[in-house]
Design an enzyme around this catalytic site. Structure first.
Site, PDB file in Angstrom:
ATOM      1  N   ARG A  37       0.827  -1.214   0.000  1.00 23.35           N
ATOM      2  CA  ARG A  37       0.000   0.000   0.000  1.00 23.35           C
ATOM      3  C   ARG A  37       0.856   1.256   0.000  1.00 23.35           C
ATOM      4  O   ARG A  37       0.453   2.276  -0.561  1.00 23.35           O
ATOM      5  CB  ARG A  37      -0.954  -0.004   1.194  1.00 23.35           C
ATOM      6  CG  ARG A  37      -2.197  -0.827   0.912  1.00 23.35           C
ATOM      7  CD  ARG A  37      -3.136  -0.803   2.084  1.00 23.35           C
ATOM      8  NE  ARG A  37      -4.442  -1.332   1.704  1.00 23.35           N
ATOM      9  CZ  ARG A  37      -5.325  -1.799   2.567  1.00 23.35           C
ATOM     10  NH1 ARG A  37      -5.046  -1.820   3.856  1.00 23.35           N
ATOM     11  NH2 ARG A  37      -6.484  -2.256   2.145  1.00 23.35           N
ATOM     12  N   GLY A 360      -7.134  -6.287   1.086  1.00 19.02           N
ATOM     13  CA  GLY A 360      -5.820  -6.007   1.655  1.00 19.02           C
ATOM     14  C   GLY A 360      -5.030  -7.272   1.916  1.00 19.02           C
ATOM     15  O   GLY A 360      -3.848  -7.369   1.564  1.00 19.02           O
TER      16      GLY A 360
HETATM   17  P1  ADP Z   1      -9.156  -9.390   2.469  1.00 19.14           P
HETATM   18  O1  ADP Z   1      -8.372  -8.438   3.335  1.00 19.14           O
HETATM   19  O2  ADP Z   1      -8.355  -9.891   1.318  1.00 19.14           O
HETATM   20  O3  ADP Z   1     -10.489  -8.833   2.077  1.00 19.14           O
HETATM   21  P2  ADP Z   1     -10.235 -10.749   4.753  1.00 19.14           P
HETATM   22  O4  ADP Z   1      -9.816  -9.594   5.605  1.00 19.14           O
HETATM   23  O5  ADP Z   1     -11.662 -10.976   4.545  1.00 19.14           O
HETATM   24  O6  ADP Z   1      -9.474 -10.689   3.342  1.00 19.14           O
HETATM   25  O7  ADP Z   1      -9.674 -12.086   5.394  1.00 19.14           O
HETATM   26  C1  ADP Z   1      -8.307 -12.310   5.585  1.00 19.14           C
HETATM   27  C2  ADP Z   1      -8.048 -13.199   6.766  1.00 19.14           C
HETATM   28  O8  ADP Z   1      -8.811 -14.384   6.715  1.00 19.14           O
HETATM   29  C3  ADP Z   1      -6.592 -13.620   6.816  1.00 19.14           C
HETATM   30  O9  ADP Z   1      -5.975 -12.985   7.894  1.00 19.14           O
HETATM   31  C4  ADP Z   1      -6.659 -15.139   6.977  1.00 19.14           C
HETATM   32  O10 ADP Z   1      -5.770 -15.625   7.946  1.00 19.14           O
HETATM   33  C5  ADP Z   1      -8.090 -15.343   7.419  1.00 19.14           C
HETATM   34  N1  ADP Z   1      -8.538 -16.712   7.141  1.00 19.14           N
HETATM   35  C6  ADP Z   1      -8.587 -17.354   5.979  1.00 19.14           C
HETATM   36  N2  ADP Z   1      -8.982 -18.642   6.158  1.00 19.14           N
HETATM   37  C7  ADP Z   1      -9.151 -18.811   7.490  1.00 19.14           C
HETATM   38  C8  ADP Z   1      -9.528 -19.900   8.314  1.00 19.14           C
HETATM   39  N3  ADP Z   1      -9.791 -21.089   7.801  1.00 19.14           N
HETATM   40  N4  ADP Z   1      -9.590 -19.698   9.636  1.00 19.14           N
HETATM   41  C9  ADP Z   1      -9.307 -18.485  10.158  1.00 19.14           C
HETATM   42  N5  ADP Z   1      -8.961 -17.413   9.438  1.00 19.14           N
HETATM   43  C10 ADP Z   1      -8.869 -17.566   8.119  1.00 19.14           C
HETATM   44 MG    MG Z   2      -8.608  -7.933   5.454  1.00 21.30          MG
END
Ligand code: ADP
Ligand code: MG
Length: 405
Positions: A37, A360
């Site tokens: 970023r 992010g």
């Molecule tokens: P983005 O920022 O790309 O929109 P999110 O903030 O929605 O994505 O989600 C990201 C988080 O989701 C990551 O920190 C990841 O560790 C978590 N995550 C993914 N799969 C799991 C899981 N099975 N259990 C717990 N956390 C998870």
């Molecule tokens: Mg996120």
């Protein structure tokens, strides 16, 4: 919406809202784990500075808690290390103010010369920044406005927030949208206006409650939606599967069921995991094994997509002509549980068509896992903002830029 190129910036103080909200090490060392970023913010900062502006950067970091500046500043996180990294990347000195509208900020701002760049401390250290009270936010915006003659919003990741530095401040100064914001919008417009088909969406991340509204909207747009990561467990639970101690939002099950029904009715293919990596607990070195979704152990927690799911998702992406991917499909921050997210990232990178990574953490995953950023059509800096745009919501920060002068 005016662009930076429409502004006369020479010798003028420009308040630039940037998105410098970088992920910091989960174990609390404060180390910047991905500076994507910051790098995405450089072009507009350089452009303004090269044209002789006095650049004053406003940005937030994390979600500091507390009722006053002092309380929030004591709890952190401070933008100082981010300002230092910005200086390194920019290759020129960057001044740093230890407050947002206090003495340090005032001194810093009014001693800037042409082409100088300064960063003010984490704008969210001021509780008024995020206040629900219009008058409180307005008064804070007035204080900020004293510092600038012009306002530029380049913080795409924050345009969905009705916050003082994003929503109230542009109303007080002549304003423009930064190039990053404009680029992000043009890509999102491509996704929503007649995308090439099949249009495949991959959704992961932690909680379905963050993303159910966008799934409903995506049912209008997408041909196929792959669901994994933490939010996948609520979908699996809605189908009657055991999910053990995995992240589950039980109260979302009815809404998830409704989405699944609606997808069926409209002929949108929903693809769920078929196997998972189940760990004893949430830790980088937790004992783990691969299990089919039909036999998830009650005392374990799902942390990644299994090998069959990785292959299935890759196959479902292979013929895509448009892809939108938001949300890691596992806890990729722990190397042992990054294989699912890596498989998705690689499959998306292979797609011959418009590929957009929004979010992010997803964007950070692409870089942390060492993938070639150039293999993706667009890596968005804004997760929530892109999702709300795709939902068709009005984004306060964009409305503010459209208005007036
Ligand atoms: P983005 O920022 O790309 O929109 P999110 O903030 O929605 O994505 O989600 C990201 C988080 O989701 C990551 O920190 C990841 O560790 C978590 N995550 C993914 N799969 C799991 C899981 N099975 N259990 C717990 N956390 C998870
Ligand atoms: Mg996120």
């Amino acid at each position: 919406m005016r662009s930076v190129d429409d502004l006369e910036v020479l010798g003028r103080r420009v308040l630039l809202r940037s998105d410098l909200n970088v992920p910091l090490d989960l174990t609390g060392t404060g180390e910047i784990t991905d500076d994507g970023r910051i790098r995405a913010s450089l072009p507009v900062i350089s452009k303004l500075s090269d044209r002789g502006a006095r650049v004053i950067i406003l940005a937030h970091l994390g979600r500091p808690k507390g009722d006053s500046f002092a309380e929030r500043a004591a709890g952190g996180p401070s933008l100082r290390p981010v300002a230092e990294r910005l200086g390194d990347l920019l290759g020129r000195p960057v001044a740093f103010a230890t407050d947002v509208v206090g003495e340090s900020a005032s001194k810093t701002v009014f001693s800037l010369g042409d082409e100088d760049v300064a960063v003010l401390e984490n704008v969210r250290f001021e509780p008024a920044e995020t206040s629900k009270d219009d008058a409180e936010r307005g008064a804070f915006a007035q204080q900020l406005a004293r510092f600038g003659e012009l306002y530029v919003d380049d913080a795409f990741g924050a345009v969905h927030r009705k916050h003082a530095s994003v929503y109230d401040l542009p109303a007080l100064l002549p304003h423009a949208a930064g190039d990053l914001v404009r680029n992000e919008l043009s890509v999102l417009r491509q996704l929503t206006s007649d995308p090439a088909r099949p249009f495949v969406v991959v959704l992961g991340g932690k909680k379905p409650s963050d993303k159910l509204a966008v799934i409903e909207k995506l049912l209008d747009l997408a041909d196929r939606i792959l669901i994994g990561g933490g939010m996948g467990y609520t979908f699996l639970a809605a189908q009657g599967y055991e999910v053990g101690n995995s992240v589950l939002e039980a109260d979302q099950i009815p809404a998830v069921k409704a989405v699944m029904e609606e997808a069926k009715r409209r002929g949108v293919e929903l693809v769920l995991p078929v196997d998972l990596v189940a760990a004893t607990h949430f830790a980088p070195d937790a004992e783990h094994s691969v299990v089919p979704v039909t036999a998830f152990p009650a005392d374990r927690e799902g942390v990644d997509a299994g090998p069959q799911t990785r292959a299935l998702f890759a196959e479902k992406l292979a013929d895509a002509k448009t892809v939108f991917w938001n949300g890691p499909v596992g806890v990729f921050e722990f190397p042992a549980f990054a294989a699912g997210t890596r498989a998705v990232a690689e499959a998306v990178a292979r797609v011959d068509g418009l590929t957009v990574v929004g979010g992010g953490d997803s964007a950070a995953a692409v870089r942390v896992l060492g993938l070639d950023e150039g293999a993706f059509g667009h890596i968005s800096t804004g997760g929530g903002a892109s999702l709300e745009y795709l939902e068709g919501k009005t984004l306060p920060g964009l409305t503010a830029l459209e208005d007036g002068s």
